[in-house]
Scaffold this active site. Structure first.
Site, PDB file in Angstrom:
ATOM      1  N   GLY A   8       0.829  -1.206   0.000  1.00  0.00           N
ATOM      2  CA  GLY A   8       0.000   0.000   0.000  1.00  0.00           C
ATOM      3  C   GLY A   8       0.853   1.243   0.000  1.00  0.00           C
ATOM      4  N   GLY A   9       2.023   1.150  -0.627  1.00  0.00           N
ATOM      5  CA  GLY A   9       2.971   2.255  -0.612  1.00  0.00           C
ATOM      6  C   GLY A   9       2.567   3.469  -1.410  1.00  0.00           C
ATOM      7  N   ARG A  10       1.468   3.385  -2.174  1.00  0.00           N
ATOM      8  CA  ARG A  10       0.991   4.545  -2.927  1.00  0.00           C
ATOM      9  C   ARG A  10      -0.247   5.161  -2.296  1.00  0.00           C
ATOM     10  NH1 ARG A  10       4.439   7.048  -4.881  1.00  0.00           N
ATOM     11  NH2 ARG A  10       3.107   8.015  -6.482  1.00  0.00           N
ATOM     12  N   GLY A  11      -0.609   4.691  -1.113  1.00  0.00           N
ATOM     13  CA  GLY A  11      -1.693   5.314  -0.372  1.00  0.00           C
ATOM     14  C   GLY A  11      -1.193   6.496   0.441  1.00  0.00           C
ATOM     15  N   LYS A 155     -10.890  -4.508   9.260  1.00  0.00           N
ATOM     16  CA  LYS A 155      -9.568  -4.114   9.771  1.00  0.00           C
ATOM     17  C   LYS A 155      -9.314  -4.713  11.146  1.00  0.00           C
ATOM     18  CE  LYS A 155      -7.750  -0.068   9.024  1.00  0.00           C
ATOM     19  NZ  LYS A 155      -6.728  -0.320   8.002  1.00  0.00           N
TER      20      LYS A 155
END
Length: 568
Positions: A8-11, A155
């Site tokens: 999720g490094g582009r969130g 979650k």
């Protein structure tokens, strides 16, 4: 140098974490996300340089399959799992695949590749019950018995999976629970407040606005993950397999936070209060109605979360994070709001902004005459508009809802006005040192110009009606007949059956419809054009199918007979 992977490094949080890890200088960062290719934004020059130098790399990963995850984490010592909330749809299967199944696959891949540490970015919402206060809650709070939405439920499941996997096959895990994350590019809390500010509803405060809430700037969340990894590497029993709340350590009244955001955006602060119970009941009714009449779910709808945030305490105790992972904010709340507001690049076009950069009138403002009526109906001066609205509501009640006849209500109202004027006239010039102003005689007079204009308007209306009556009497045009008959028929229905209700609805619409139209002018105009085109086509087809008027038939027959006589 160690190698780490940021899923999720582009969130929102993922980007901040990647920048922070690269800024530390002792990490080789692998960015993993669902996008097929890495599309850099203009301001990401630092990441571009890291990619070209080999300190960063990008992996396209499908979390639904473990085989796609292994190439990204093979040889890494640390994995950060940031499932970006802004990428979710209202689809349970997609959410479950990204959050829960993704967590299972990442855990299995980490164990297979002998990854040392796994950190999961959870949420403080996992302990929230709908419409229930939390004031200073810590990690001893159990998971919610009634989650606020579907995403939070999933979650919580993913967090539990990560924590249970601690010390299995040498994998150390922990989870962080940030509270209401905001920052540049965030499209949940701050973006919703921006939309509220632009719409003009920023002037209203829900309830007293004194509920305390914890907000967290995105860079502080990224910093907390770096601190947690450092603490996790020491294998401390107070860190491994534990969850920690993360905030800015600066709980603030929701009203003050919203006012701070609006001030930084250049919009006026909230001034008018709406009773909290009224908003709560309306929200519950809307949710119930939507669930009854459609299949659309109200879960994960930001506006409902914001309303609940405004009405409930949301304050968390971060002493465990301070003590065991050494966390403390690196960016203050005020600085974070300033950076977030600056990133929005708002053109201050809102007509409700007290710092508006343009004097151009809106279309509806011109339509209403650009005078006092427009100022009132478009809520330019909230106090004056609200006073006029209450006055009209009182008049509507007095003449239509009181149960008296119209003449009786008018007589009583005139009697009350006469008594009030007489009582005002006998007041002394000063009362306890306060001067009592006198009403000027000119206040009761109507100028000759106004009277002349009034009679001109009445005469014009009478002449228009007379002209229309003459056209109807000739019976030459179905179009004129239908244009006159249809509105009169509906007016007859309204007056005979529901005049009181119709006037009440008209009063409510007058103070809301123009405001809504000003905010969504283009959308409403395009929809109205489509409806008008369809109606015009249907009206034309109706006219073609109707027989010719008798007057035209008679005139045609007279013309033919006259032509025959001429030929003879």
């Amino acid at each position: 140098m160690e190698t780490c992977v940021v899923f999720g490094g582009r969130g929102l949080i993922g980007k901040a974490l990647v920048d922070r890890l690269l800024g530390v200088g002792n990490w080789i960062v692998r960015i993993a996300d669902s996008f097929p290719t890495l599309q850099l934004e203009p301001h990401e020059s630092f990441l571009s340089h890291a990619l070209s130098s080999g300190r960063a790399s990008y992996f396209h990963v499908d979390l639904s399959h473990k085989s796609n995850i292994i190439p990204a984490i093979d040889g890494a010592s640390v994995v950060f799992y940031m499932d970006a909330r802004d990428s979710y749809a209202h689809d349970f299967y997609i959410c479950y695949t990204i959050i829960v199944q993704g967590a299972k696959n990442i855990i299995a891949a980490c164990q297979e590749c002998k990854v040392k540490r796994l950190l999961y970015n959870s949420s403080a919402d996992v302990v929230l019950n709908s419409w229930q206060d939390i004031d200073g809650g810590d990690e001893s709070l159990p998971y919610s018995g009634k989650f606020v939405n579907m995403v939070t439920d999933l979650k919580a499941q993913a967090e539990a999976l990560v924590l249970v996997a601690n010390d299995a096959d040498g994998l150390l895990t922990c989870a962080l629970r940030p509270s209401y994350v905001f920052g540049p590019g965030e499209n949940y809390v701050s973006s919703l407040l921006v939309d509220v500010a632009k719409s003009g509803w920023a002037k209203f405060i829900i309830g007293l606005g004194d509920t305390m809430s914890d907000f967290t700037y995105v860079e502080n969340v990224a910093h907390a993950h770096v601190c947690a990894d450092k603490a996790l590497s020491s294998r401390g029993s107070h860190v491994c397999g534990k969850a920690f709340f993360i905030t800015n350590l600066n709980p603030m009244k929701f009203r003050d936070f919203v006012s701070l955001v609006f001030q930084r955006l250049g919009y006026q602060r909230s001034v008018n209060k709406i009773p909290a119970r009224v908003i709560q009941y309306i929200t519950v009714i809307i949710k119930w109605t939507i669930s009854r009449i459609s299949n659309w779910s109200t879960e994960n709808v930001p506006v409902f979360d914001i309303i609940e945030l405004a009405l409930c305490h949301r304050r968390f105790n971060c002493s465990a994070a301070q003590k065991y992972i050494g966390y403390s904010p690196v960016v203050s709340l005020e600085e974070g709001v300033a950076v977030t507001a600056k990133s929005c690049h708002l053109a201050r076009e809102s007509s409700f902004s007290s710092y508006s950069d343009t004097d151009e009138e809106s279309k509806v403002h011109k339509l209403l005459g650009s005078g006092k009526v427009a100022e009132i109906l478009l809520w330019r001066d909230e106090q004056r508009t609200f006073t006029c609205f209450l006055l009209l509501v009182f008049i509507h009640y007095w003449f239509f809802l009181s149960g008296r006849s119209f003449l009786s209500s008018l007589a009583q109202l005139l009697l009350m006005i006469a008594a009030a004027l007489w009582g005002y006239s006998i007041l002394p010039p000063t009362i306890y040192g306060i001067a009592v102003p006198r009403i000027s005689w000119s206040f009761f007079e109507i100028s000759e110009v106004d009277m002349r204009n009034c009679f001109y308007n009445l005469a014009y209306m009478w002449n228009r009606m007379s002209h229309l009556a003459r056209l109807l009497a000739r019976g030459e045009d179905w179009s004129i007949f239908l244009k006159a008959a249809i509105p009169l028929y509906f007016l007859k229905l309204i007056i005979s059956d529901c005049l009181t209700f119709a006037i009440g609805i008209a009063l409510a619409l007058a103070f809301t419809s123009f405001l809504i139209y000003e905010q969504y002018e283009d959308e409403i105009d395009s929809t109205a054009n489509v409806i008008f085109s369809i109606s015009k086509g249907a009206f034309t087809l109706l006219l073609r199918s109707l027989p010719l008027p008798l007057a035209l038939l008679r005139s045609d027959s007279e013309i033919r007979s006259s032509r025959l006589k001429i030929k003879q």
